[in-house]
Scaffold this motif. Structure first.
Motif, mmCIF file in Angstrom:
data_model
loop_
_atom_site.group_PDB
_atom_site.id
_atom_site.type_symbol
_atom_site.label_atom_id
_atom_site.label_comp_id
_atom_site.label_asym_id
_atom_site.label_seq_id
_atom_site.Cartn_x
_atom_site.Cartn_y
_atom_site.Cartn_z
ATOM 1 N N TYR A 34 0.758 -1.243 0.000
ATOM 2 C CA TYR A 34 0.000 0.000 0.000
ATOM 3 C C TYR A 34 0.793 1.302 0.000
ATOM 4 C CZ TYR A 34 -4.168 -2.766 0.517
ATOM 5 O OH TYR A 34 -5.178 -3.651 0.284
ATOM 6 N N GLU A 35 2.041 1.317 0.424
ATOM 7 C CA GLU A 35 2.766 2.591 0.403
ATOM 8 C C GLU A 35 2.968 3.013 -1.049
ATOM 9 O OE1 GLU A 35 6.737 4.835 2.120
ATOM 10 O OE2 GLU A 35 6.835 2.704 1.706
ATOM 11 N N GLN A 36 2.484 4.199 -1.377
ATOM 12 C CA GLN A 36 2.578 4.769 -2.721
ATOM 13 C C GLN A 36 1.933 3.871 -3.781
ATOM 14 O OE1 GLN A 36 4.218 8.016 -3.820
ATOM 15 N NE2 GLN A 36 3.044 7.988 -1.954
ATOM 16 N N ALA A 37 0.886 3.176 -3.393
ATOM 17 C CA ALA A 37 0.202 2.262 -4.317
ATOM 18 C C ALA A 37 -0.838 3.000 -5.139
ATOM 19 C CB ALA A 37 -0.459 1.136 -3.526
ATOM 20 N N GLY A 38 -1.187 2.428 -6.235
ATOM 21 C CA GLY A 38 -2.207 2.994 -7.109
ATOM 22 C C GLY A 38 -3.592 2.998 -6.499
ATOM 23 N N THR A 39 -3.754 2.413 -5.337
ATOM 24 C CA THR A 39 -5.048 2.405 -4.660
ATOM 25 C C THR A 39 -5.342 3.742 -3.995
ATOM 26 O OG1 THR A 39 -3.970 1.457 -2.718
ATOM 27 C CG2 THR A 39 -5.041 -0.089 -4.235
ATOM 28 N N ALA A 40 -4.332 4.574 -3.802
ATOM 29 C CA ALA A 40 -4.521 5.910 -3.213
ATOM 30 C C ALA A 40 -4.827 6.898 -4.333
ATOM 31 C CB ALA A 40 -3.271 6.338 -2.462
ATOM 32 N N PRO A 41 -5.828 7.758 -4.155
ATOM 33 C CA PRO A 41 -6.226 8.677 -5.225
ATOM 34 C C PRO A 41 -5.119 9.618 -5.704
ATOM 35 C CG PRO A 41 -7.914 8.613 -3.529
ATOM 36 C CD PRO A 41 -6.733 7.842 -3.007
ATOM 37 N N GLU A 42 -4.220 10.019 -4.806
ATOM 38 C CA GLU A 42 -3.162 10.951 -5.188
ATOM 39 C C GLU A 42 -1.775 10.388 -4.861
ATOM 40 O OE1 GLU A 42 -4.005 14.780 -3.427
ATOM 41 O OE2 GLU A 42 -5.990 14.858 -4.333
ATOM 42 N N ALA A 43 -1.585 9.102 -5.125
ATOM 43 C CA ALA A 43 -0.292 8.474 -4.862
ATOM 44 C C ALA A 43 0.800 9.256 -5.585
ATOM 45 C CB ALA A 43 -0.299 7.021 -5.330
ATOM 46 N N GLY A 44 1.882 9.491 -4.874
ATOM 47 C CA GLY A 44 2.988 10.249 -5.440
ATOM 48 C C GLY A 44 3.017 11.696 -4.997
ATOM 49 N N ALA A 45 1.908 12.180 -4.438
ATOM 50 C CA ALA A 45 1.880 13.555 -3.932
ATOM 51 C C ALA A 45 2.730 13.628 -2.665
ATOM 52 C CB ALA A 45 0.444 13.991 -3.660
ATOM 53 N N SER A 46 3.101 14.823 -2.300
ATOM 54 C CA SER A 46 3.997 15.049 -1.168
ATOM 55 C C SER A 46 3.433 14.542 0.150
ATOM 56 C CB SER A 46 4.290 16.544 -1.049
ATOM 57 O OG SER A 46 5.174 16.778 0.025
ATOM 58 N N CYS A 47 4.346 14.178 1.026
ATOM 59 C CA CYS A 47 3.982 13.787 2.385
ATOM 60 C C CYS A 47 4.828 14.588 3.378
ATOM 61 C CB CYS A 47 4.189 12.289 2.569
ATOM 62 S SG CYS A 47 3.202 11.590 3.908
ATOM 63 N N SER A 48 5.237 15.767 2.941
ATOM 64 C CA SER A 48 6.005 16.667 3.807
ATOM 65 C C SER A 48 5.618 18.102 3.472
ATOM 66 C CB SER A 48 7.509 16.452 3.605
ATOM 67 O OG SER A 48 7.877 16.769 2.277
ATOM 68 N N GLY A 49 6.090 19.034 4.297
ATOM 69 C CA GLY A 49 5.861 20.449 4.033
ATOM 70 C C GLY A 49 4.473 20.957 4.356
ATOM 71 N N ALA A 50 3.740 20.261 5.217
ATOM 72 C CA ALA A 50 2.376 20.700 5.546
ATOM 73 C C ALA A 50 2.199 20.701 7.060
ATOM 74 C CB ALA A 50 1.347 19.816 4.848
ATOM 75 N N TYR A 51 1.217 19.963 7.573
ATOM 76 C CA TYR A 51 0.827 19.994 8.979
ATOM 77 C C TYR A 51 1.709 19.044 9.796
ATOM 78 C CZ TYR A 51 -2.408 20.441 12.904
ATOM 79 O OH TYR A 51 -2.978 20.714 14.114
ATOM 80 N N ARG A 52 2.177 19.497 10.962
ATOM 81 C CA ARG A 52 3.038 18.652 11.775
ATOM 82 C C ARG A 52 2.631 18.597 13.250
ATOM 83 N NH1 ARG A 52 7.202 23.190 11.212
ATOM 84 N NH2 ARG A 52 7.079 24.146 13.243
ATOM 85 N N GLU A 53 1.504 19.191 13.591
ATOM 86 C CA GLU A 53 1.054 19.221 14.983
ATOM 87 C C GLU A 53 0.394 17.888 15.367
ATOM 88 O OE1 GLU A 53 1.934 21.837 16.852
ATOM 89 O OE2 GLU A 53 2.840 22.617 15.030
ATOM 90 N N THR A 54 0.246 17.704 16.682
ATOM 91 C CA THR A 54 -0.426 16.512 17.208
ATOM 92 C C THR A 54 -1.539 16.953 18.150
ATOM 93 O OG1 THR A 54 1.130 16.358 19.046
ATOM 94 C CG2 THR A 54 1.664 15.110 17.051
ATOM 95 N N GLN A 55 -2.325 15.999 18.608
ATOM 96 C CA GLN A 55 -3.409 16.314 19.541
ATOM 97 C C GLN A 55 -2.870 16.663 20.907
ATOM 98 O OE1 GLN A 55 -6.652 13.533 19.724
ATOM 99 N NE2 GLN A 55 -6.751 13.363 17.527
#
Length: 163
Positions: A142-163
């Motif tokens: 499943y990591e970077q698989a074609g089953t994800a609608p936007e596989a290949g899009a970034s997974c950094s540079g956005a939200y980094r906070e936690t609860q």
């Protein structure tokens, strides 16, 4: 003059489909961005509406807001969560399994019953031990698989906070 007859060779991939015992699958489409808290159908969401920002992939020591993590799933991330009361050796084994991967999240999750839950867009697997071979099978599938609608899009540079 000899004529050489070339016969095309068709090479077929083995076509093996990895079946993972205990895997639950769902059917959500991507692209539904919403603000604020979202009430998910599943206790541990596997897709659906999510925040416009994604959760930065990496290792976390606090629960994540599902609205951001689900957006990471849409980008092809695998989100691995564990009950906070599991042994530290199990958490370290999960960290090792995810080490060097660009599209994975690891975090505790207080409201889950299984020791470990592996989630990708439209797929989820409950496990009891980090040594279970299905950990690597799920990541591989499943990591970077074609089953994800936007596989290949970034997974950094956005939200980094936690609860």
């Amino acid at each position: 003059m000899k004529r050489l007859l070339l016969i095309p060779l068709l090479l077929a991939a083995c076509g093996t489909t990895t079946t993972i015992d205990g895997l639950k699958t769902y059917s959500y489409e991507g692209g539904d961005h919403q603000e604020g808290r979202i009430a998910y159908k599943e206790t541990h969401p596997v897709g659906g509406p999510h925040n416009a920002q994604w959760q930065n992939c990496g290792v976390y020591t606090q629960d994540l807001y599902p609205e951001y993590a689900v957006h990471s799933l849409e980008h092809g991330a695998v989100w691995v969560t564990y009950r906070p009361d599991i042994q530290q050796s199990e958490v370290l084994a999960l960290q090792e399994a995810l080490n060097g991967r660009t599209h994975t999240l690891l975090s505790p999750r207080r409201d889950q019953t299984a020791s470990i839950v592996m989630t990708a867009w439209n797929a989820q697997l409950d496990l009891e031990r980090a040594s279970d071979p299905r950990v690597s099978a799920f990541i591989q599938k499943y990591e970077q698989a074609g089953t994800a609608p936007e596989a290949g899009a970034s997974c950094s540079g956005a939200y980094r906070e936690t609860q």
